[in-house]
Design a protein around this motif. Structure first.
Motif, short mmCIF file in Angstrom:
data_model
loop_
_atom_site.label_atom_id
_atom_site.label_comp_id
_atom_site.label_asym_id
_atom_site.label_seq_id
_atom_site.Cartn_x
_atom_site.Cartn_y
_atom_site.Cartn_z
N GLU B 38 -42.37 42.39 -20.19
CA GLU B 38 -42.06 42.79 -18.81
C GLU B 38 -42.85 42.02 -17.76
O GLU B 38 -42.72 42.27 -16.57
CB GLU B 38 -42.35 44.28 -18.63
CG GLU B 38 -41.54 45.17 -19.54
CD GLU B 38 -41.94 46.63 -19.38
OE1 GLU B 38 -41.14 47.39 -18.84
OE2 GLU B 38 -43.07 46.98 -19.79
N ILE B 39 -43.66 41.09 -18.21
CA ILE B 39 -44.55 40.41 -17.26
C ILE B 39 -44.03 39.00 -17.01
O ILE B 39 -43.42 38.39 -17.89
CB ILE B 39 -46.00 40.42 -17.79
CG1 ILE B 39 -47.00 40.16 -16.67
CG2 ILE B 39 -46.18 39.42 -18.94
CD1 ILE B 39 -48.43 40.53 -17.04
N SER B 40 -44.27 38.50 -15.82
CA SER B 40 -43.82 37.15 -15.47
C SER B 40 -44.42 36.11 -16.42
O SER B 40 -45.59 36.19 -16.78
CB SER B 40 -44.23 36.83 -14.04
OG SER B 40 -43.97 35.47 -13.75
N HIS B 41 -43.59 35.13 -16.78
CA HIS B 41 -44.10 34.02 -17.59
C HIS B 41 -45.03 33.13 -16.77
O HIS B 41 -45.62 32.21 -17.31
CB HIS B 41 -42.95 33.21 -18.18
CG HIS B 41 -42.04 32.61 -17.15
ND1 HIS B 41 -41.31 33.37 -16.28
CD2 HIS B 41 -41.76 31.33 -16.84
CE1 HIS B 41 -40.62 32.58 -15.47
NE2 HIS B 41 -40.86 31.34 -15.79
N ARG B 42 -45.11 33.37 -15.45
CA ARG B 42 -46.05 32.62 -14.59
C ARG B 42 -47.35 33.41 -14.36
O ARG B 42 -48.21 32.95 -13.62
CB ARG B 42 -45.42 32.33 -13.24
CG ARG B 42 -44.06 31.65 -13.28
CD ARG B 42 -44.16 30.18 -13.59
NE ARG B 42 -42.84 29.57 -13.70
CZ ARG B 42 -42.57 28.50 -14.45
NH1 ARG B 42 -43.52 27.92 -15.14
NH2 ARG B 42 -41.34 28.02 -14.52
N SER B 43 -47.47 34.60 -14.97
CA SER B 43 -48.68 35.40 -14.78
C SER B 43 -49.84 34.81 -15.56
O SER B 43 -49.64 34.13 -16.57
CB SER B 43 -48.42 36.84 -15.24
OG SER B 43 -48.19 36.86 -16.64
#
Lengths: 362, 362
Positions: B38-43
């Motif tokens: 659920e987390i951005s791949h840019r995080s």
């Protein structure tokens, strides 16, 4: 810690029930004594989940029978290449409408593959704040398709209805609003979407393609890049991303339990209205350059008067458990992504926070 | 039910610890209040797991510094296309050694893309029971690479060492034996593998490519198909299959805890010996047509005297909790796939079952 209110633009929040089911089935899926990740993609157990996912997606999205549904890999970006490779024969062309960075990527990728035509662009100083008017769109005669992107995730614009392109099949990237509202399949030749916003985790790309386009597609491509091969093999030409298909299955079942597309669409409209109402009540505080008629119901974007205040907005939100709202680096500001999985309460929480933030900082 | 003894050829068994960790982190990964899906791949959180996975794979597999490690999508099948698209410039050629169905697919796909040369084939009546002898291999002069498949999953053959191809870079599909044994990187220009046998669940394709080949690769390709773009973007050009990379991370950490490649290789050799010893003690009962020097340490294949007896073998095994051992439809018979995740006890259990089966049915 507790679950956060997750407004990431994608990958993004999944329905809690999907995660809970995956958790409980992790060591023993359906009494197989295995995870779904450990079983052959040729097993009857996986075949069942694969076919059920396709059938359920067809049903929920009202896809007519004369379209094939493919579950591929590589994201929308691979479709940017596969579409022209499959559909533009030597000597023919296609038209592209550019309304954001991803539609521009689609256009530029197609240009590398074949001769294509720019039918319209709403780019201004590297930014995109609106959908073009009908009279701005010039489809090149003889185009085998016209490509557009239904929702612009970065700047927060969305086509409210599809343009009249005089019978040319529309090819539409719906990565960030697929299954969020009813669509008129009439003009659509091909629809594609990365799963990671409304359909499941990253790893699956859905392609819905009209049968006549499958039949017309190139026969000279490597199998893995051929719509014809993938359609003939029911997307099981090679090993698919099994786990992401399994998760998509759970997300679709959740959509069904929520009342299907009609209920989801109404909920999405209410969620967006809650946020746009706050923006419209304080247009000098929550500054949006997006044209009103072009506003996205999936990604609500705005700026505050300074970057410092935007940073404070993000930080204060975080202290209230609201995450993932920092705007894309090319757009700046704030972006609240309210995909299908969010309920009205999530939008209400953000709207209340926005109102409080004005009081404290306005 | 209890966990089964899972010998599927891929997707296949994963280390139990990897599944248990994924289970416990499903609703709250690393205190983020989200699943990793659920987390951005840019995080920064995902970036960390992405980079750690690449670094750990480099370390465990002793990959020299002058190679890039890419984590892509689309399986080995997409590499069948990307390799010639990237590496064979107009007017040049490459050589292919065909030792099974997948290397034949790689060869046929390359033929669609460019002019390539068949350097050797051990095909006989549609089957493949051996690796070619050095004097059977004829590399076409000027080849930019020579392609081979290190392990043939379907028929159960494996290269024990790489052939001398006079300085032509080897391009090697290691989908079914990657990270199972030490390799000599000297002759290798590019190594690729679908993750779903030794590295994790399906959804990630690992490509290890020597920097000079990255630099020589075509600049005319769509970004998503370009090694140069993917290397420059550290495989984050677009959204990757985040969850499968996260699982690969857990599998690699398990390999590290098991003592690394050296320990894994010794264990794999012992596991294979346990099964081949039973076969060699009863060659008229467990019939293998695979040449002894070509035997795979990953996929042990054999036939029984009749299809009826093979069906009984599969059914009896199932009643003892052993699953996934039916041979591939193009090879028939039995196939026991003993990838990294299996321990010696699993092989002992199968070996004991085989001995009992002779007693009862021999």
């Amino acid at each position: 810690m507790d679950r956060v209110l997750n407004f990431y633009p994608g990958p993004s929040e999944l329905p809690l029930s999907a995660l809970e089911e995956a958790k409980s089935e992790m060591l023993d899926w359906k009494g197989t004594g295995m995870s779904v990740m450990e079983i052959s993609h040729r097993s009857k157990e996986f075949d069942e989940v694969h076919n059920e996912t396709i059938a359920l997606f067809r049903k929920l999205f009202f896809i007519p029978e004369n379209y094939a549904v493919l579950l591929l890999q590589g994201g929308a970006s691979l479709q940017f290449a596969m579409i022209p490779m499959n559909l533009i024969a030597a000597g023919s062309t296609a038209s592209y409408i550019v309304t954001g960075r991803f539609s521009d990527n689609a256009y530029k990728t197609a240009k590398k593959v074949s001769g294509v035509h720019l039918a319209a662009s709403t780019e201004k100083d590297g930014k995109y704040f609106r959908i073009p008017k009908p009279d701005e769109i010039g489809i090149r005669e003889g185009s085998v398709y016209c490509h557009l992107t239904s929702n612009n995730t970065i700047f927060g614009t969305q086509w409210k209805s599809f343009p009249d392109v005089k019978g040319v099949p529309l090819v539409c990237d719906m990565s960030s609003d697929i299954l969020s509202r009813k669509v008129d399949w009439g003009p659509l030749g091909l629809v594609y979407a990365g799963a990671q916003k409304n359909l499941g985790p990253a790893g699956t790309t859905v392609v819905v393609i009209r049968n006549d386009l499958v039949e017309k597609s190139s026969r000279d491509l490597p199998d893995i890049l051929s719509y014809k091969v993938m359609a003939d093999k029911n997307s099981l030409y090679n090993t698919p991303g099994c786990f992401s298909i399994y998760m998509m299955n759970k997300v679709l079942k959740w959509v069904e339990r929520k009342g299907g597309l009609d209920a989801i669409q109404k909920r999405n409209e209410r969620k967006a209205k809650l946020l746009y109402d706050v923006i419209d009540e304080a247009p000098d505080f929550f500054i949006t350059r997006v044209e009103k008629e072009s506003r996205s119901f999936m990604n609500v974007t705005f700026n505050l008067v300074s970057e410092e205040l935007e940073a404070k907005f993000v930080a204060d939100a975080k202290s209230e458990n609201i995450v993932g709202i920092k705007g894309h680096r090319s757009a700046g500001g704030i972006r609240v992504s309210i995909y299908n999985s969010h309920d009205e309460k999530d939008s209400e929480t953000v709207a209340s926070f926005m109102k409080r933030f004005i009081k404290e900082n306005g």
